[in-house]
Design a protein around this motif. Sequence first.
Motif, PDB file in Angstrom:
ATOM      1  N   THR A  58       0.832  -1.217   0.000  1.00  0.00           N
ATOM      2  CA  THR A  58       0.000   0.000   0.000  1.00  0.00           C
ATOM      3  C   THR A  58       0.862   1.261   0.000  1.00  0.00           C
ATOM      4  OG1 THR A  58      -0.121  -0.188   2.422  1.00  0.00           O
ATOM      5  CG2 THR A  58      -1.957  -1.078   1.147  1.00  0.00           C
ATOM      6  N   GLU A  59       2.035   1.175   0.597  1.00  0.00           N
ATOM      7  CA  GLU A  59       2.951   2.319   0.614  1.00  0.00           C
ATOM      8  C   GLU A  59       3.677   2.453  -0.725  1.00  0.00           C
ATOM      9  OE1 GLU A  59       4.182   2.366   5.327  1.00  0.00           O
ATOM     10  OE2 GLU A  59       5.062   0.837   4.025  1.00  0.00           O
ATOM     11  N   VAL A  60       4.061   1.328  -1.300  1.00  0.00           N
ATOM     12  CA  VAL A  60       4.736   1.363  -2.605  1.00  0.00           C
ATOM     13  C   VAL A  60       3.790   1.897  -3.684  1.00  0.00           C
ATOM     14  CG1 VAL A  60       5.841  -0.032  -4.399  1.00  0.00           C
ATOM     15  CG2 VAL A  60       6.304  -0.504  -1.990  1.00  0.00           C
ATOM     16  N   ILE A  61       2.525   1.537  -3.575  1.00  0.00           N
ATOM     17  CA  ILE A  61       1.544   2.030  -4.549  1.00  0.00           C
ATOM     18  C   ILE A  61       1.489   3.555  -4.549  1.00  0.00           C
ATOM     19  CG2 ILE A  61      -0.930   2.157  -5.035  1.00  0.00           C
ATOM     20  CD1 ILE A  61       0.504  -0.361  -5.987  1.00  0.00           C
ATOM     21  N   THR A 132      -6.293   6.707  -1.361  1.00  0.00           N
ATOM     22  CA  THR A 132      -7.343   6.069  -0.567  1.00  0.00           C
ATOM     23  C   THR A 132      -6.832   4.806   0.122  1.00  0.00           C
ATOM     24  OG1 THR A 132      -9.000   6.882  -2.140  1.00  0.00           O
ATOM     25  CG2 THR A 132      -9.677   5.118  -0.661  1.00  0.00           C
ATOM     26  N   VAL A 133      -6.014   4.053  -0.595  1.00  0.00           N
ATOM     27  CA  VAL A 133      -5.541   2.757  -0.084  1.00  0.00           C
ATOM     28  C   VAL A 133      -4.387   2.916   0.902  1.00  0.00           C
ATOM     29  CG1 VAL A 133      -4.452   0.594  -0.773  1.00  0.00           C
ATOM     30  CG2 VAL A 133      -6.310   1.542  -2.150  1.00  0.00           C
ATOM     31  N   ALA A 134      -3.480   3.843   0.610  1.00  0.00           N
ATOM     32  CA  ALA A 134      -2.274   3.994   1.437  1.00  0.00           C
ATOM     33  C   ALA A 134      -2.618   4.580   2.812  1.00  0.00           C
ATOM     34  CB  ALA A 134      -1.276   4.908   0.725  1.00  0.00           C
ATOM     35  N   PRO A 135      -1.830   4.217   3.832  1.00  0.00           N
ATOM     36  CA  PRO A 135      -2.091   4.735   5.198  1.00  0.00           C
ATOM     37  C   PRO A 135      -1.559   6.162   5.363  1.00  0.00           C
ATOM     38  CG  PRO A 135      -0.216   3.245   5.235  1.00  0.00           C
ATOM     39  CD  PRO A 135      -0.746   3.206   3.838  1.00  0.00           C
ATOM     40  N   VAL A 136      -2.144   7.094   4.618  1.00  0.00           N
ATOM     41  CA  VAL A 136      -1.697   8.489   4.662  1.00  0.00           C
ATOM     42  C   VAL A 136      -2.123   9.120   5.990  1.00  0.00           C
ATOM     43  CG1 VAL A 136      -1.936  10.765   3.592  1.00  0.00           C
ATOM     44  CG2 VAL A 136      -1.816   8.703   2.156  1.00  0.00           C
ATOM     45  N   ASP A 187      11.531   5.052 -14.227  1.00  0.00           N
ATOM     46  CA  ASP A 187      11.578   3.710 -13.645  1.00  0.00           C
ATOM     47  C   ASP A 187      12.158   3.740 -12.236  1.00  0.00           C
ATOM     48  OD1 ASP A 187      10.525   2.796 -16.005  1.00  0.00           O
ATOM     49  OD2 ASP A 187      12.454   2.168 -16.844  1.00  0.00           O
ATOM     50  N   PHE A 188      13.161   4.592 -12.028  1.00  0.00           N
ATOM     51  CA  PHE A 188      13.790   4.687 -10.707  1.00  0.00           C
ATOM     52  C   PHE A 188      12.799   5.197  -9.669  1.00  0.00           C
ATOM     53  CE2 PHE A 188      16.087   6.989  -7.410  1.00  0.00           C
ATOM     54  CZ  PHE A 188      17.073   6.088  -7.045  1.00  0.00           C
ATOM     55  N   THR A 189      12.008   6.210 -10.034  1.00  0.00           N
ATOM     56  CA  THR A 189      11.093   6.813  -9.059  1.00  0.00           C
ATOM     57  C   THR A 189       9.834   5.988  -8.828  1.00  0.00           C
ATOM     58  OG1 THR A 189      10.124   8.159 -10.829  1.00  0.00           O
ATOM     59  CG2 THR A 189      11.896   9.154  -9.528  1.00  0.00           C
ATOM     60  N   ASN A 190       9.631   4.948  -9.632  1.00  0.00           N
ATOM     61  CA  ASN A 190       8.464   4.083  -9.441  1.00  0.00           C
ATOM     62  C   ASN A 190       8.576   3.226  -8.180  1.00  0.00           C
ATOM     63  OD1 ASN A 190       6.824   4.801 -11.537  1.00  0.00           O
ATOM     64  ND2 ASN A 190       7.477   3.171 -12.919  1.00  0.00           N
ATOM     65  N   TYR A 191       9.800   3.105  -7.649  1.00  0.00           N
ATOM     66  CA  TYR A 191      10.044   2.187  -6.529  1.00  0.00           C
ATOM     67  C   TYR A 191      10.672   2.949  -5.354  1.00  0.00           C
ATOM     68  CZ  TYR A 191       9.464  -1.158 -10.331  1.00  0.00           C
ATOM     69  OH  TYR A 191       8.968  -1.861 -11.395  1.00  0.00           O
ATOM     70  N   TYR A 215       9.532   9.458  -3.765  1.00  0.00           N
ATOM     71  CA  TYR A 215       9.928   8.759  -2.535  1.00  0.00           C
ATOM     72  C   TYR A 215       9.812   9.644  -1.298  1.00  0.00           C
ATOM     73  CZ  TYR A 215      12.963   6.294   0.785  1.00  0.00           C
ATOM     74  OH  TYR A 215      13.479   5.671   1.899  1.00  0.00           O
ATOM     75  N   LEU A 216      10.476  10.795  -1.299  1.00  0.00           N
ATOM     76  CA  LEU A 216      10.458  11.658  -0.121  1.00  0.00           C
ATOM     77  C   LEU A 216       9.069  12.248   0.145  1.00  0.00           C
ATOM     78  CD1 LEU A 216      13.947  13.413  -0.439  1.00  0.00           C
ATOM     79  CD2 LEU A 216      13.272  11.564   1.112  1.00  0.00           C
TER      80      LEU A 216
END
Length: 265
Positions: A58-61, A132-136, A187-191, A215-216
Motif C-alpha cells: 500500500t505504501e509502494v503504490i 485512498t488505499v495507502a495509510p496516509v 523507472d527509478f522513481t516508481n520504486y 519517494y520523499l
Amino acid sequence: MADNPYLRVLAATVRGQAQYRASFALDLVTATILAAVDIGAIFMLFRVTRSLGGFAWTEVILITALSVVAFSLADGLVGEIERLKVYVRTGLLDTVLLRPMSALLQLLVLDFASRRLGRIVQALVFYGVALTVAPVVWTPGAVVLAVVAPIAGAVFFGSVFVVFAALAFWWVDSGDVGSAFTYGGRDFTNYPTSMFGGWFRGVFAYGLGFATVAYLPALALLGRSDPLGVPDPLRWASPAVALLAFLLARTVWRAGLRHYGSTGS
C-alpha cells in the motif's frame, strides 16, 4: 484566450491529429494500455514478495502513483521536445526562430501529442486510488503536499526533458543519453529509493534529485522517516528542487539557443 497564438497553434495541431480518427484512437488506446502495463508490473512484484525496500504494497503504490502522475504530466506536456534533434538536423528550427514567439513554447504546441491525454487521466485515477488505499496521515500540510508534489514532480521531469533535449544544440544524436535519465528516472522513481544501493542510489536519488519526485513526498504523506537517514524536513523539499531544476533547464535552453548557428536553410 482566442487571440493567444500558442493556443491557436495547439488547437490546429489537435484538429490535425483528430482528422485521422482511427490512428488517433489506436494511439490513445495503445498509450493507455502501455501505462497500465507499467502499473501492473508493480502488482506482479507483490505476488512474490511482501515488501519492497521495507515498504508494504500500500505504501509502494503511493510512491508509484506519485511518480506515474508526475511523469505522465511532464511527458504529455513537454515530452515531445525530444524531437528537437529532428528540427536541428533538418533545419526546421530556423523556421521556428523566424517567428516572434518563444521557440520552446512553439515546439511544445507544434508537436503536442494528444494521445498522451489518456495516460494522464489514467495516472490521476491511479493516484486517487493510491491516496485512498495507502495509510496516509492526513494533516493540513499533507493535503497541500498531496496536491503540490505531483506538480513539482512534473516540473522536475519536464526540466529533465528540456535539459537533455537541449543537448541537441551541441550533440545532435544525444537522444539515447537523454532517455537514460528521462525514462530511466521514471523507472527509478516508481520504486522506493531504499531498494537500490551503492553509488547508483546516491547519484540518481540525491545527486540528481529523483528521490524528491515520489519517494520523499510519499514518506511525508505516510508520516514515516527515511530509513536511509535523510532528515525529515527534506521530505518536503520537492517544490524547491523542482524550482532549481526549472531554472537549470531555462539556463541550458537559452545557452543552447545562443549556440545554435542555423543550417543556412
